[in-house]
Structures are given as C-alpha cells and as structure tokens.
Motif scaffolding. Sequence first.
Motif, mmCIF file in Angstrom:
data_model
loop_
_atom_site.group_PDB
_atom_site.id
_atom_site.type_symbol
_atom_site.label_atom_id
_atom_site.label_comp_id
_atom_site.label_asym_id
_atom_site.label_seq_id
_atom_site.Cartn_x
_atom_site.Cartn_y
_atom_site.Cartn_z
ATOM 1 N N LEU A 1 -10.620 -52.162 -20.302
ATOM 2 C CA LEU A 1 -12.029 -52.251 -20.683
ATOM 3 C C LEU A 1 -12.485 -51.096 -21.571
ATOM 4 O O LEU A 1 -13.477 -51.230 -22.295
ATOM 5 C CB LEU A 1 -12.904 -52.296 -19.428
ATOM 6 N N GLN A 2 -11.772 -49.963 -21.507
ATOM 7 C CA GLN A 2 -12.253 -48.759 -22.195
ATOM 8 C C GLN A 2 -12.425 -48.924 -23.708
ATOM 9 O O GLN A 2 -13.415 -48.440 -24.266
ATOM 10 C CB GLN A 2 -11.335 -47.572 -21.890
ATOM 11 N N GLU B 1 -16.240 -48.833 -28.094
ATOM 12 C CA GLU B 1 -16.771 -49.466 -29.297
ATOM 13 C C GLU B 1 -18.279 -49.710 -29.167
ATOM 14 O O GLU B 1 -19.038 -49.495 -30.130
ATOM 15 C CB GLU B 1 -16.043 -50.786 -29.538
ATOM 16 N N LEU B 2 -18.715 -50.128 -27.991
ATOM 17 C CA LEU B 2 -20.146 -50.294 -27.746
ATOM 18 C C LEU B 2 -20.875 -48.954 -27.837
ATOM 19 O O LEU B 2 -21.969 -48.862 -28.406
ATOM 20 C CB LEU B 2 -20.372 -50.936 -26.374
ATOM 21 N N GLU B 3 -20.269 -47.926 -27.280
ATOM 22 C CA GLU B 3 -20.869 -46.588 -27.365
ATOM 23 C C GLU B 3 -21.024 -46.150 -28.816
ATOM 24 O O GLU B 3 -22.044 -45.548 -29.198
ATOM 25 C CB GLU B 3 -20.014 -45.585 -26.591
ATOM 26 N N HIS C 1 -21.350 -63.320 -25.908
ATOM 27 C CA HIS C 1 -22.418 -62.319 -25.881
ATOM 28 C C HIS C 1 -21.982 -61.057 -25.149
ATOM 29 O O HIS C 1 -21.166 -61.112 -24.223
ATOM 30 C CB HIS C 1 -23.659 -62.858 -25.167
ATOM 31 N N VAL C 2 -22.566 -59.935 -25.537
ATOM 32 C CA VAL C 2 -22.553 -58.727 -24.719
ATOM 33 C C VAL C 2 -24.012 -58.462 -24.369
ATOM 34 O O VAL C 2 -24.895 -58.566 -25.222
ATOM 35 C CB VAL C 2 -21.906 -57.531 -25.451
ATOM 36 N N LEU D 1 -19.615 -57.218 -34.513
ATOM 37 C CA LEU D 1 -18.305 -57.759 -34.884
ATOM 38 C C LEU D 1 -17.191 -56.713 -34.811
ATOM 39 O O LEU D 1 -16.474 -56.443 -35.775
ATOM 40 C CB LEU D 1 -18.364 -58.366 -36.296
ATOM 41 N N GLY D 2 -17.022 -56.147 -33.621
ATOM 42 C CA GLY D 2 -16.076 -55.057 -33.449
ATOM 43 C C GLY D 2 -14.633 -55.478 -33.261
ATOM 44 O O GLY D 2 -14.340 -56.508 -32.652
ATOM 45 N N GLU D 3 -13.739 -54.654 -33.749
ATOM 46 C CA GLU D 3 -12.293 -54.889 -33.629
ATOM 47 C C GLU D 3 -11.851 -54.930 -32.171
ATOM 48 O O GLU D 3 -11.072 -55.807 -31.774
ATOM 49 C CB GLU D 3 -11.540 -53.784 -34.367
#
Length: 292
Positions: A28-29, A34-36, A117-118, A85-87
């Motif tokens: 999950l990290q 990436e969200l951070e 969704h996030v 749209l993250g890798e």
Amino acid sequence: MRLTMEQVIRYQTEGYLIVPDVFSEADLQPVIEELEAEIDARARKAYAEGKITELHEDEPFEKRFTLLCEQNREVGRGFDINGYLGEAMFRFMGGQGLLDLVECLLGTEISCNPIQHVRAKHPAKSAGEGNDYFQNVPWHQDCAVTSPDSEASEIITFWLPLVDATAETGCMEVMPHVFKQGYINHRSEGGTTIVPELLPNVVQVLAECPKGGLVIMNKYTPHRGISNRSDIIRWSVDLRYHKTGAASGRNHHPSFPVRSALNPESVLTDASEWRRMWREVKEEKGRSLHRV
C-alpha cells in the motif's frame, strides 16, 4: 492469496465478503506516498496563490488533507484517481495480489472498470453536515451509477481502506442477501440513493475492515457510508472489475485488460497510454454518466 471455497460461497450467498490481510504495508505504501505527493503539490499551489496560509507539512497522511481543506475547499476539488492519474495507482490496479482474488470470481479474462475512486472521508467534527467533502454516502447499489446496457455484466466492487475502517472512522454498512432482488430504483436527490419507500427492511451489517483488507461487493448489494467520528481521515480506494468484452457500464470511459490467459499481449501495462485515454474522454462534454 486466493479465496477459499467457503469465502466464494459466502460472497455468492450474502452479496459481500470481507477479506482481511490481503495487502502488506509495503503493497500500500507506494499508493499512499503518491497521494501524499499529490496533496503536497495542491497545498503548495494553493499557498502560492494565497488561498491557504499554512502548509501543515509535518502532519501525517491521516490528518493533513483535512487541515488543508478546512482552510480552502478548493484544495480537495476534483481529487480522484482519474484526476491525478498516478503511476503507483495504475500499477496497483493491475497488481498480481489483487488480481489473484478477482480471478477467483471473474475468471482469467479481467478488465479494470473505469468506475474507480480514491476517497478521503474527513472527520465529521471537522467537515460539518453539508460540506462538499463530507462524504456520508446514502444507501445505494453500485449498479445505479452504471448505464442500463451493462445490466448483464458482472461488475464486482473491490473496496479497500488505507486506514482501519471501523465504526468510529466511518466504515460501510451493507444489506446482506438483498442483491438477489436485482436493481432497485434510485433517485438523484440527496446523492444517488435508493428511493426511500423501496428501501429493503433487513438487518444491516457493519462492514468493518482493517487496513490491508478488502470488502468485495456484488453490484446489487445495497450499502452506505456512516459518519467518521474519529480525528483522522478514513482514506479508501474503490476499484471495480468486469469480464473483458462485457459492457463496463461506462463505455465512453476507458476500461482496460489487466489479466488474460487467452491474449496476454492485450494487457495494458503502459501508464502513459492509460493517462492518454482518460485525458481524451475528459475533453468530451455533455454525456450522461449513468441511469440516475
């Protein structure tokens, strides 16, 4: 990891299944980091434009986004998978551990559904009723946000929390067995929700799920989100999968093969192509997204 026969039967009987210990912290990290990074970029842009006065750089993932949104809701506007749209998210959606479980229910020819969704469910005491980032989702079926042409498609939801989803942090409630009734009429007022007079009179189940676990749901299973009474954000990721070739319920949005025994070269592994597909459809305007 694969589902046991008992787990498959329970899912097929009740319309939902909670599976703990699917993902490790290491799994999950990359998504969390990436969200951070996306949150930090939004914060710095808002700060440079004078829209916020404090970056809260030392606050953890579970709290920083709320503190930023409290200063200016624009920080959170449009924050979703198809927004940034993250890798790392793209790789996660096609990850082997997740797809091994999906395969147990859908077989080997799997596509990632474009409804993905996030979500950051902020603490209720920080957000307040009526705020656009207070996400207390009403009773609904996931099929309600698909187009009617996908009625015959088996579209399965795989919902995973990035923090422990408990009664305090605002987990989901579900209605077991009701999926057997099929689609129940919904209305748009108050958010896409089952027409109140048609709401089934059944005992609701609290779907608590620890970080690293999954809640798997049939598209006809009624569920809702409850209030986050904690002091942290209940982060979650909502992914859906269907059999390749079946209607996705959003045929004008990009679904893509993530596993195939029959045609392995069809699997999309290029994140830049995924981004291109999303950016192309975003230029189109005026389409109705779903039946409600």
